[in-house]
Design a protein around this motif. Structure first.
Motif, PDB file in Angstrom:
ATOM      1  N   LYS A 567       0.831  -1.211   0.000  1.00  0.00           N
ATOM      2  CA  LYS A 567       0.000   0.000   0.000  1.00  0.00           C
ATOM      3  C   LYS A 567       0.867   1.263   0.000  1.00  0.00           C
ATOM      4  N   ALA A 568       1.942   1.266   0.791  1.00  0.00           N
ATOM      5  CA  ALA A 568       2.814   2.439   0.899  1.00  0.00           C
ATOM      6  C   ALA A 568       3.501   2.734  -0.432  1.00  0.00           C
ATOM      7  N   LEU A 569       3.997   1.689  -1.105  1.00  0.00           N
ATOM      8  CA  LEU A 569       4.633   1.881  -2.410  1.00  0.00           C
ATOM      9  C   LEU A 569       3.633   2.414  -3.433  1.00  0.00           C
ATOM     10  N   PHE A 570       2.443   1.843  -3.423  1.00  0.00           N
ATOM     11  CA  PHE A 570       1.392   2.261  -4.364  1.00  0.00           C
ATOM     12  C   PHE A 570       1.035   3.733  -4.154  1.00  0.00           C
ATOM     13  N   ASN A 575       1.429   9.484  -5.731  1.00  0.00           N
ATOM     14  CA  ASN A 575       1.516  10.871  -5.251  1.00  0.00           C
ATOM     15  C   ASN A 575       2.767  11.598  -5.729  1.00  0.00           C
ATOM     16  N   ASP A 576       3.848  10.848  -5.964  1.00  0.00           N
ATOM     17  CA  ASP A 576       5.121  11.508  -6.312  1.00  0.00           C
ATOM     18  C   ASP A 576       5.962  10.550  -7.163  1.00  0.00           C
ATOM     19  N   TYR A 580       9.595   8.630  -6.399  1.00  0.00           N
ATOM     20  CA  TYR A 580       9.470   7.174  -6.306  1.00  0.00           C
ATOM     21  C   TYR A 580      10.510   6.512  -7.214  1.00  0.00           C
ATOM     22  N   ARG A 581      10.626   7.007  -8.441  1.00  0.00           N
ATOM     23  CA  ARG A 581      11.591   6.460  -9.391  1.00  0.00           C
ATOM     24  C   ARG A 581      13.023   6.598  -8.869  1.00  0.00           C
ATOM     25  N   LEU A 582      13.323   7.769  -8.326  1.00  0.00           N
ATOM     26  CA  LEU A 582      14.675   8.004  -7.809  1.00  0.00           C
ATOM     27  C   LEU A 582      14.987   7.061  -6.643  1.00  0.00           C
TER      28      LEU A 582
END
Length: 687
Positions: A567-570, A575-576, A580-582
């Motif tokens: 859930k946190a990763l999703f 949201n950002d 997230y990618r970095l």
């Protein structure tokens, strides 16, 4: 496009539980067949009764769509000789496609020239395509099949007639030795044969022969008749959808009626009475409209008209009386026994021929409660653990009662009722009643922690012991419903918000039990099996596949931690996305290296050579300060820049062995922390 086609397969009574699925399967397969055959249509309407599967296809095209194809032939070097003349290979290719060499043209494919011709296939008539429908019937799959006469073929039930009508014209074919025509049959007792002269008249003609072919219309009529009886008598009649579907599937001409039974049977628990009526007799039970108390009446549905309905009522009342008389006798007999007496009988009943007795099962589950309770720590209090152990020592006793022998679907539920009657603590009694919950994915869960702890312990004991004796589900085969058991564990632990690593529980149990075989292999099989159910649970939350795979690759079996991490990763990605990618890229860089190293000691600050190295060592040693998943995700975000600076300013494989080892240790420590939550290598960072 105004063409219609009627198909009806008439047969012996189809088992009610299969009717809806078979009707849908037939419609889907016919639709796919028409699409494959390039025959356009607007819609398919399905019909289903106990004695027939039927459908009407509307808006059919007159013929198949024409097909334009580009046919590829041999390479040009084979198709032409040195003088540029067409070879026999080219001429044969053209002839086989219904063309001539004048129609040949050349195209290159990967630097090789090939010859081609354009091929036009005119569509066949829809009538000729529909005549091939028996291939569809042969592809139907059934839970059970029958042979009849001396035929080798099998089908769900013997086929007696087939209607195959295109507008007003018969489409002839043969299936299972039956010639298709336009003759159907009405109600088995009230109707007779009927010729269907036009597709448009199908429903009307059969209704005159006492058959309502439309399943939904038939069900709506049943509901109306039941509600009318309920309103006339000021009753409340619960409309159980499964029962409605079943009753609709066993009648062609429904007539609802009310019956009664002696009030003396109301001394029996409602659960027994309603089960006897609903599950065994297919009756709708009746409640008082004011207080919802069970009343001594029932409603049933006859497959026929209202003639001689009085005799039908008497017959049904007589059958129900016998069933309720048994229920009353068994119930009163059981109450003359004791839980201890029932429990002692469990020693003589085996859970499975490869396992011990049901008494052994209770002993194992009592121990499992202690293990799980210990792993849960302060999440459950001592009183809860104590009561759960008490319940585990007796929770299977109702399997030895006469009432469960008569109504096996009441196991657990009758344990709850009898436990209360025998003066057991209400929480323990309720836990006994909750042991099988949830019975379906997303179903009712135990209402108290004693029940939750007992249900989880029971299910864990089952899967561990069944796996230990190689009773492991394969493919779709799961005779002991072990997948459902694990789904129950996942849903209960998620609902209770318990933080517990089931690997610790599994390893503890396996170490003490001394099972035959390789313990590590058994642990791996159990872990993979449980993770597959966690995967399904998280997938239903709408979370990305790569995130589920990443969190399940982490080095634990803490169900709620897996769910929270996914859930946190999703949420972070939505949201950002850029940050997230970095984060994913930075953590992946660490893990790609860190998994190669051993962690022999803590990284040492006095061996750091740069400010960025010192900073990352300090940050790596703070990981233990963050316990929750949300804290760790934020911690990982804060690591992105320090990781980038670290790799910019420091060579991991330094020439100095001490410095190199220290840097490898730093990366290994960070890798262990990251992999305790998710594996970033499985996350998609390019989007």
């Amino acid at each position: 496009m105004n063409n219609q086609y009627l198909l009806e397969l008439g047969m012996e009574e189809i088992p009610a539980r299969f009717l809806i699925d078979l009707s849908e399967q037939l419609a889907n397969k016919v639709a796919n067949f028409l699409k494959e055959q390039r025959v356009e249509f607007e819609n398919i309407q399905s019909f289903a009764t106990p004695r027939r599967l039927a459908l009407i296809i509307s808006g059919l095209a007159d013929k198949q769509a024409d097909l334009e194809e580009k046919a590829k032939g041999p390479a040009l070097r084979i198709a032409q000789d040195s003088e540029g003349n067409w070879t026999k290979a080219a001429m044969g290719f053209a002839r086989g496609q219904g063309a001539t060499v004048e129609d040949i043209y050349i195209e290159n494919i990967k630097d090789e020239a090939y010859i081609f011709v354009d091929k036009h296939l005119s569509g066949e008539s829809t009538e000729s395509v529909l005549a091939q429908l028996p291939t569809v019937f042969s592809s139907l799959t059934f839970p059970v099949t029958m042979h009849w006469n001396a035929y080798e073929e099998e089908f769900i039930r013997p086929v007696h007639w087939i209607v195959s009508l295109y507008n007003e014209t018969i489409i002839p074919f043969t299936f299972l030795h039956i010639e298709a025509g336009n003759q159907s049959f009405g109600h088995r007792f009230l109707g007779d044969s009927v010729v269907i002269d036009s597709v448009n008249h199908y429903e009307e003609l059969l209704e005159k022969k006492f058959v309502i072919v439309d399943f939904a219309k038939r069900q709506e009529l049943i509901k109306e008749q039941i509600l009318q009886l309920a309103n006339e008598n000021n009753w409340n009649v619960p409309m159980n959808q499964d029962l409605l579907d079943e009753v609709t599937a066993i009648v062609e001409w429904p007539t609802a009626f009310a019956g009664a039974f002696n009030e003396s049977y109301l001394t029996v628990p409602d659960l027994i009475l309603t089960t006897a009526m609903r599950d065994h007799q297919r009756y709708f039970y009746v409640l008082d409209k004011e207080n919802n108390d069970l009343l001594p009446y029932f409603i049933s549905v006859r497959n026929g008209n209202a003639e001689f309905i009085g005799n039908v009522v008497k017959g049904n009342e007589k059958v129900l009386k016998a069933r309720l008389e048994d229920g009353l006798f068994f119930y009163e007999s059981d109450l003359n026994q004791s839980i201890t007496a029932f429990n002692e009988k469990l020693q003589n009943v085996r859970e499975h021929f490869k396992l011990g007795s049901l008494a052994d099962k209770e002993n194992r589950v009592s121990q499992m409660v202690q293990i799980v309770g210990q792993k849960l720590g302060k999440q459950v209090d001592d009183a809860t653990i104590s009561k759960t152990i008490e319940s585990a020592k007796i929770y299977k006793f109702d399997l030895m009662t006469q009432i469960v022998g008569e109504f096996p679907e009441l196991q657990g539920k009758m344990g709850h009722i009898y436990a209360e009657k025998f003066g057991v603590d209400p929480e323990i009694a309720q836990a006994i009643g909750s042991q099988y919950l949830p019975t379906t994915s997303g179903g009712q869960l135990p209402e108290n922690k004693v029940g939750a702890l007992l249900a989880v312990s029971d299910k864990l004991d089952t899967i561990i012991n069944y796996f230990a004796v190689a009773l492991i589900p394969t493919g779709s085969n799961d005779p002991y419903a072990l997948r459902r058991q694990v789904t129950g564990i996942v849903e209960i632990i998620s609902n209770e918000d318990w933080a517990i690593d089931l690997l610790d529980v599994i390893n503890h149990v396996i170490a003490e039990a001394a099972f035959d075989g390789d313990n590590d292999e058994l642990t791996t099989k159990l872990s993979d099996f449980i993770k597959a159910r966690i995967h399904q649970y998280i997938e239903r939350l709408g979370i990305n596949y790569d995130m589920i795979e990443a969190v399940l690759a982490s080095q634990h079996l803490n169900i709620n931690r897996h769910i929270q991490a996914a859930k946190a990763l999703f949420e972070f990605k939505n949201n950002d996305a850029e940050n997230y990618r970095l984060m994913v890229e930075a953590l992946t860089r660490v893990v790609n290296l860190g998994v190669k190293f051993q962690l022999n000691q803590e990284p040492l600050q006095n061996l750091s050579q740069t400010e960025s190295e010192s900073n990352l060592i300090e940050l790596s040693q703070k990981a233990d300060n963050y316990q929750s998943v949300s804290e760790l995700i934020q911690y990982f975000q804060d690591l992105v820049q320090p990781i980038d600076l670290y790799f910019e300013n420091n060579l991991v494989n330094a020439e100095d062995e001490a410095i190199k080892s220290n840097r490898q240790t730093t990366l290994k420590q960070l890798t262990n922390t990251i992999l305790s939550v998710f594996d970033p290598r499985l996350l998609i960072s390019k989007f």
